[in-house]
Write an enzyme that holds these catalytic residues in place. Structure first.
Site, PDB file in Angstrom:
ATOM      1  N   GLU A   1       7.036  32.613  62.679  1.00 26.57           N
ATOM      2  CA  GLU A   1       7.518  32.189  61.357  1.00 26.57           C
ATOM      3  C   GLU A   1       6.676  31.091  60.730  1.00 26.57           C
ATOM      4  O   GLU A   1       7.164  29.968  60.497  1.00 26.57           O
ATOM      5  CB  GLU A   1       8.985  31.749  61.446  1.00 26.57           C
ATOM      6  CG  GLU A   1       9.909  32.883  61.835  1.00 26.57           C
ATOM      7  CD  GLU A   1      11.386  32.497  61.822  1.00 26.57           C
ATOM      8  OE1 GLU A   1      11.700  31.298  61.674  1.00 26.57           O
ATOM      9  OE2 GLU A   1      12.221  33.387  61.980  1.00 26.57           O
TER      10      GLU A   1
ATOM     11  N   GLU B   1      13.236  39.096  65.864  1.00 29.15           N
ATOM     12  CA  GLU B   1      14.477  38.311  65.778  1.00 29.15           C
ATOM     13  C   GLU B   1      15.400  38.947  64.753  1.00 29.15           C
ATOM     14  O   GLU B   1      14.957  39.375  63.677  1.00 29.15           O
ATOM     15  CB  GLU B   1      14.229  36.864  65.316  1.00 29.15           C
ATOM     16  CG  GLU B   1      13.577  35.973  66.319  1.00 29.15           C
ATOM     17  CD  GLU B   1      13.397  34.544  65.797  1.00 29.15           C
ATOM     18  OE1 GLU B   1      14.148  34.118  64.894  1.00 29.15           O
ATOM     19  OE2 GLU B   1      12.489  33.876  66.292  1.00 29.15           O
TER      20      GLU B   1
END
Ligand code: IFM
Length: 485
Positions: A173, A368
């Site tokens: 991320e 995720e």
């Protein structure tokens, strides 16, 4: 809103689909004394009064550093075959570069061995936000040397673990640690840099990604499968009318604001070898100039596109002549939200992977997906997290739709295995399928853990079955007893 999905009447993911759960190092490990590891920007950020909810920090977290064997037993009881973990950079190199910390690598050695002994395949992320404090003090991501520092660290890890680890991810991320950490100041290191500097930091983080891929390929002792795990910033269509799907695709790949919450500023250089035109136009003179060779470094061949998707924005086609080809569709009043206020948006997991596959042609792995709540264990010792089950069921059914649409999806990792340190939210938000009592470190698998076990075992077929409220229906009682002390 949301799309009435064309749910398949039966669901069956491919036999080689990778089912798993995910965690990250600072969020669960603890083991933070100076003899064990160096400090990261998160250690210092957590010391700033008020930076994190109730001044929580990851100093002990889930004490996974000492309890990893128990945790691996729980993974095994849950039927987990793939586990995504991350390595903490300053645990491996206390100063971030130079001397390797033997105790640090020894911990990951033990963890990997334990996973393999239990038949669980490790998927290792090299950077999940713990930038070494010593290197931050030398300029951090603003320093061009960051890429080389990361390469040295990656080499040390891969040299040590790649006889047993074959699945690697470089960075997690980038949008979050760069925007929340370097522009908004809400995550570590907690600074508010102007756009020009956040773009420079982003560019160096992308260079580090490329250098990381090179290091993995050069040092791997067994053939490596390499990906990354950016945020999937998804717009999905109100229905499957092709005009609305086109509008959602355009919105998903657009850069419309002078900040970093988008896909393409990161993914186009990584996968296509260039910054996107609309971003270059919008950011304009704020974009740092760079040597042409930087793009070759960033644009390394990947084996999969990992993506973290939790929510999404609903859109539809805009009337002709509008400023953009899409327009937002507001969520109905009272639409489902979790305790982080994130909208329930299952179709993000249908259209996000599909759009990414269409644009980048890399197999997609959901690295995720999950939801949070403020769960507690009931007086009968149970944790009936029905909202997590329903959330996951809806999202996995949408992912099955993506596969039916022709999207090449190769795996799904639920975030998270354990409740853990949720960054600026501290321990308030619980994302785990296993509850952690932070005072006693007692683990209690939630109902979702056993429900997910059945989903994995049935390769998704059980997603079409009604949810049962009894953990014993999903796993033999003895197995609960084995993991609940
Ligand atoms: O806990 C985080 C994780 O570290 C990165 N992705 C999102 C999760 C939930 O906020």
């Amino acid at each position: 809103m949301p799309t009435p999905s064309t749910r398949p009447r039966s669901v069956q993911f491919a036999p080689d689909f990778a089912w798993g759960v995910a965690t990250s190092s600072y969020q669960i490990e603890g083991g933070s004394s100076p003899d064990l590891r160096g400090e990261s920007v998160w250690d210092s950020f957590c010391r700033k009064p008020g930076a994190v909810f109730e001044n929580h920090h990851g100093g002990v977290a889930c004490d996974h550093y000492n309890r990893y064997a128990e945790d691996v037993r729980i993974l095994k009881a849950m039927g987990v075959k793939n586990y995504r973990l991350s390595i903490m950079w300053p645990r491996v190199m206390k100063e971030g570069t130079g001397q390797v910390n033997a105790a640090g690598l020894a911990f990951y050695d033990r963890l990997i061995d334990c996973l393999l002994e239990h038949g669980i395949t490790p998927w290792v992320t090299l950077f999940h936000w713990e930038y070494p404090l010593a290197l931050y003090n030398r300029g951090g991501w603003l320093n061009r040397d960051s890429a080389e520092w990361f390469g040295q660290y990656a080499t040390a890890v891969v040299e040590r673990l790649s006889d047993r680890v074959t699945n690697w991810m470089t960075i997690n991320e980038p949008q979050v640690f760069l925007q929340l950490g370097h522009a908004d100041g809400k995550h570590a290191p907690g600074v508010q840099l102007p756009l020009r500097e956040t773009l420079l930091a982003s560019h160096n983080a992308l260079r580090a990604h490329g250098r990381g891929v090179q290091a993995i390929r050069a040092a791997a002792k067994r053939p490596a499968t390499v990906g990354w795990a950016p945020v999937g910033h998804v717009s999905y269509p109100i229905d499957n009318d092709p005009a609305n799907v086109d509008a959602a695709r355009a919105a998903t790949f657009a850069i419309t604001q002078k900040q970093l919450w988008n896909n393409t500023w990161f993914a186009d250089p990584v996968c296509l070898g260039c910054y996107p035109e609309d971003g270059l136009r919008l950011y304009g003179s704020e974009v740092p100039s760079h040597p042409v060779a930087d793009m070759d470094l960033i644009n390394q061949k990947l084996d999969f596109y990992g993506v973290n998707i939790y929510s999404g924005a609903c859109v539809q086609a805009a009337p002709a002549g509008s400023a953009t080809p899409w327009q937002s569709v507001a969520a109905p009043q009272g639409h489902g939200r979790n305790t982080m206020d994130w909208l329930l948006a299952p179709d993000a997991l249908r259209y996000g992977p599909r759009f990414l596959w269409e644009r980048y042609r890399l197999p997609i792995i959901i690295t995720e997906n999950g939801t949070c709540s403020t769960d507690w264990v009931d007086l009968d010792g149970r944790m009936l997290d029905l909202q997590r089950i329903d959330y996951t069921r809806r999202y996995l059914l949408a992912l099955a739709d993506a596969v039916d649409d022709g999207t090449n999806v190769k795996g799904y990792f639920h975030w998270s295995f354990l409740d853990n340190f949720e960054w600026a939210e501290g321990y308030k938000q619980r994302f785990g399928m296993v509850h952690v009592n932070y005072a006693t470190q007692r683990r209690t698998p939630k109902l979702s853990a056993w429900w997910y076990r059945r989903v994995m075992q049935s390769r998704g077929a059980s997603l079409t079955e009604p949810v049962l409220l009894d953990a014993n229906a999903y796993a033999p009682q003895q197995e609960h007893a084995d993991v609940v002390r």
